[in-house]
Design a protein around this motif. Structure first.
Motif, PDB file in Angstrom:
ATOM      1  N   GLN A 286       0.820  -1.207   0.000  1.00  0.00           N
ATOM      2  CA  GLN A 286       0.000   0.000   0.000  1.00  0.00           C
ATOM      3  C   GLN A 286       0.858   1.263   0.000  1.00  0.00           C
ATOM      4  OE1 GLN A 286      -2.769  -0.335   3.349  1.00  0.00           O
ATOM      5  NE2 GLN A 286      -4.346  -1.113   1.966  1.00  0.00           N
ATOM      6  N   LYS A 288       0.488   5.127   1.118  1.00  0.00           N
ATOM      7  CA  LYS A 288      -0.313   6.042   1.922  1.00  0.00           C
ATOM      8  C   LYS A 288       0.282   7.440   1.828  1.00  0.00           C
ATOM      9  CE  LYS A 288      -1.619   2.353   5.136  1.00  0.00           C
ATOM     10  NZ  LYS A 288      -1.775   1.940   6.558  1.00  0.00           N
ATOM     11  N   ASN A 290      -0.270  11.582   2.867  1.00  0.00           N
ATOM     12  CA  ASN A 290      -0.946  12.564   3.704  1.00  0.00           C
ATOM     13  C   ASN A 290      -0.430  13.963   3.393  1.00  0.00           C
ATOM     14  OD1 ASN A 290      -2.313  10.510   5.336  1.00  0.00           O
ATOM     15  ND2 ASN A 290      -0.271  10.096   6.165  1.00  0.00           N
ATOM     16  N   GLU A 299      -5.654  12.943   5.005  1.00  0.00           N
ATOM     17  CA  GLU A 299      -5.327  11.632   4.445  1.00  0.00           C
ATOM     18  C   GLU A 299      -5.938  11.493   3.050  1.00  0.00           C
ATOM     19  OE1 GLU A 299      -6.388   8.434   7.008  1.00  0.00           O
ATOM     20  OE2 GLU A 299      -5.276   9.219   8.728  1.00  0.00           O
ATOM     21  N   THR A 302      -5.827   5.741  -0.029  1.00  0.00           N
ATOM     22  CA  THR A 302      -4.738   4.760  -0.050  1.00  0.00           C
ATOM     23  C   THR A 302      -4.767   3.975  -1.364  1.00  0.00           C
ATOM     24  OG1 THR A 302      -4.711   4.519   2.351  1.00  0.00           O
ATOM     25  CG2 THR A 302      -3.819   2.688   1.072  1.00  0.00           C
TER      26      THR A 302
END
Length: 389
Positions: A286, A288, A290, A299, A302
């Motif tokens: 994944q 991620k 932000n 956020e 994802t």
């Protein structure tokens, strides 16, 4: 003093050898304490159902468990020769918790006895040497030497003496497979189920180049001596860098870049390894991202990367699979670019985290691993910060 130490080591080794027919990895510890310590914390040592909770979870659901035929032993516990023999004789073969299963499922002696690899359709086979106490290894300075024995090497007109070889075994440095990484391909190149479907596969080309192969990436040279007899600056890392252990050594093969546009920004992930980023179909990678605005943390969605196998377009357990349901895993040498439709301001910061789960969260309940820390932990491979312009 040095001679006394060597005598004690040889005595210790001989006592261990006479105590049991199986040559324990603990015997190797006498001369290779650093390497043994790395091995003991590795996924090779922990490959059995008694040490690997994920492997046990899959085995507990496998139809071969009811048949009492642990066919995984060929690669997961090849050191348990009694279990292997039962499989060969088509007898009931279920792992029993013993010192081999717990402490050396894939032992030092087993790997260093691999003479060659036989390629087969479903899974390859390791061909072991029949010569007793002759082990293969790699040493660029001695690669033509087939029978390196223990001796004093004299140089500078007899003024300098140093120990060479092992007092316990002969070393064969001439096996090319230990330089190209092909010796790993008996277990790691492919696995098919009964539907003739590839559960995992690595291109054999990855075990041909001596500069970049399985060994150079997963067993890089690190500081520390290989043996206590002859001191060396470096040795091959025997903790076997993987998703299970020392993944930080593999993180250098992943490159992350950031590029800001007028109305968006892009994050690129470059996989510099010679195979797809993750090969095990249970893995879930994944990305991620932000956006940090002062004390505010936003956020963004994802992005997930996976290879899901199954049947009739639905995920299934590996032994039932006959097709790929979804595959967006980052391929070998691919530079994957992900676009974010978000306008950044000059004071904004970007936090980028790339990592993986060893087990896809959607499989936790099925495998009864929802309370297993190693399965549910998100492992961070790379973490980067960037500033908006």
């Amino acid at each position: 003093m040095k001679l006394l130490q060597i005598f004690i080591m040889v005595l210790f080794i001989t006592m261990n050898l006479n105590a049991e027919d199986f040559i324990s990895s603990n015997t190797c510890k006498a001369c290779h304490p650093t390497i043994y310590g790395e091995f003991y914390n590795s996924s090779h040592r922990k490959a059995s159902i008694f040490e690997d909770p994920i492997h046990k979870a899959v085995w507990d659901l496998h139809p071969n468990k009811e048949k009492e035929s642990y066919t995984c032993a060929k690669c997961h516990t090849p050191s348990d020769t009694k279990l292997i023999q039962k499989l060969k004789e088509n007898k009931k073969a279920i792992p029993e918790k013993n010192s081999i299963q717990s402490h050396e499922a894939i032992s030092c002696v087993y790997c260093h006895s691999i003479k060659s690899i036989e390629e087969h359709e479903k899974v390859n086979t390791n061909v072991l040497t029949s010569e007793k106490k002759v082990f293969y290894s790699a040493n660029e300075d001695n690669r033509i030497v087939k029978d390196k024995k223990y001796k004093d090497e004299v140089s500078l007109f007899g003024m300098m003496k140093k120990k060479s070889g092992s007092p316990y075994h002969t070393i064969d440095y001439s096996n090319e497979d230990f330089y190209t990484g092909k010796m790993c391909m008996g277990c790691h190149q492919k696995l098919q189920n009964d539907n003739k479907f590839d559960l995992c596969r690595v291109d054999m080309k990855g075990a041909q180049d001596e500069e970049k192969n399985c060994i150079t990436c997963h067993m890089p040279k690190v500081k520390g001596t290989a043996t206590s007899i002859k001191i060396t600056d470096k040795h091959r890392f025997h903790g076997f860098a993987s998703a299970s252990n020392n993944q930080d050594l593999l993180a250098k093969y992943i490159k992350i870049n950031f590029e800001q546009k007028n109305d968006s920004f892009e994050i690129s992930i470059k996989n510099e390894s010679s195979h797809n980023l993750f090969l095990q179909p249970l893995r879930l990678a994944q990305l991620k991202v932000n956006v940090l605005k002062g004390n505010e943390r936003i956020e963004l969605p994802t992005k997930s990367f996976m290879r899901i196998i199954g049947k009739d377009k639905k995920p299934t357990m590996p032994w039932l699979a006959n097709s790929v349901v979804k595959n967006n895993m980052i391929k070998a040498n691919e530079n994957r670019v992900i676009k974010y439709d978000y306008i950044l301001k000059a004071d904004d910061s970007i936090e980028v985290v790339f990592g993986y789960y060893k087990v896809n969260p959607k499989m936790w309940k099925k495998l009864k691993l929802e309370n297993d820390e190693t399965s549910t932990k998100f492992n961070v491979l790379k973490s980067e910060f960037y500033k908006g312009e």
